[in-house]
Design an enzyme around this catalytic site. Structure first.
Site: not given
Length: 179
Positions: A48, A102-103, A108, A110, A155, A168
């Site tokens: 991502g 990070e994307d 939190g 991960t 989302f 993407r």
């Protein structure tokens, strides 16, 4: 495009490309200021963050390096809750300044696991940089020093973020259109 269809879902524009670029530049300027003289290692989380990491690095003017790690915790539109390291890190982090790129930071979990894992490699410091943060979903305390934008618990898709590996390549960020 105001709306796009990806697989079985329709998404509407949420954050236009120009706004994303402006926010990425602002984050890079803060990194340039805070990390002057440090030669940080940007550690981009695949898949991502690859577009964000590339755009961010092009705006950073101080000496820096980049590497990649791949973690998996998403499937479709929901987090699986299981975090699996797919591609590890080969660089020596001993005494290094590391910036995780990070994307999106959602719950939190991960990021917490990644910070803990990297901490065993004795870096001088670990910093978190995320394009997007969902403060309403965050379940663990994290110091996200470099957040380009905070968003609600929707989302989203585009600018590196996907729906089942699709979407993407979209230049804008889209939100699920539930109308």
């Amino acid at each position: 495009m105001d709306k796009v269809k990806v697989l079985d879902k329709t998404f509407k524009i949420f954050i236009p490309e120009e706004e994303i670029k402006k926010r990425v530049k602002a984050v890079a300027e803060k990194i340039n200021h805070d990390m002057a003289g440090k030669n940080p290692l940007l550690l981009a989380v695949l898949n991502g963050s690859f577009i964000f990491a590339a755009d961010l690095m092009r705006e950073i003017t101080i000496p820096c390096e980049i590497s990649f790690v791949k973690l998996a915790s998403y499937q479709g539109t929901t987090s699986t809750g299981k975090i699996k390291e797919v591609i590890g890190l080969n660089e020596d982090l001993n005494g290094r300044t590391v910036i995780i790129v990070e994307d999106i930071v959602d719950t939190g979990f991960t990021m917490k696991r990644m910070v803990e894992s990297l901490g065993t490699r004795h870096p001088e410091s670990i910093h978190i940089c995320s394009l997007l943060v969902k403060p309403g979903k965050l379940q663990v305390p994290l110091n996200i020093e470099y957040a380009a934008m905070e968003i609600p618990n929707d989302f989203i898709l585009g600018y590196g973020l996907d729906y089942d590996q699709q979407g993407r390549q979209l230049k804008d960020i889209y939100v699920l259109d539930e109308d």
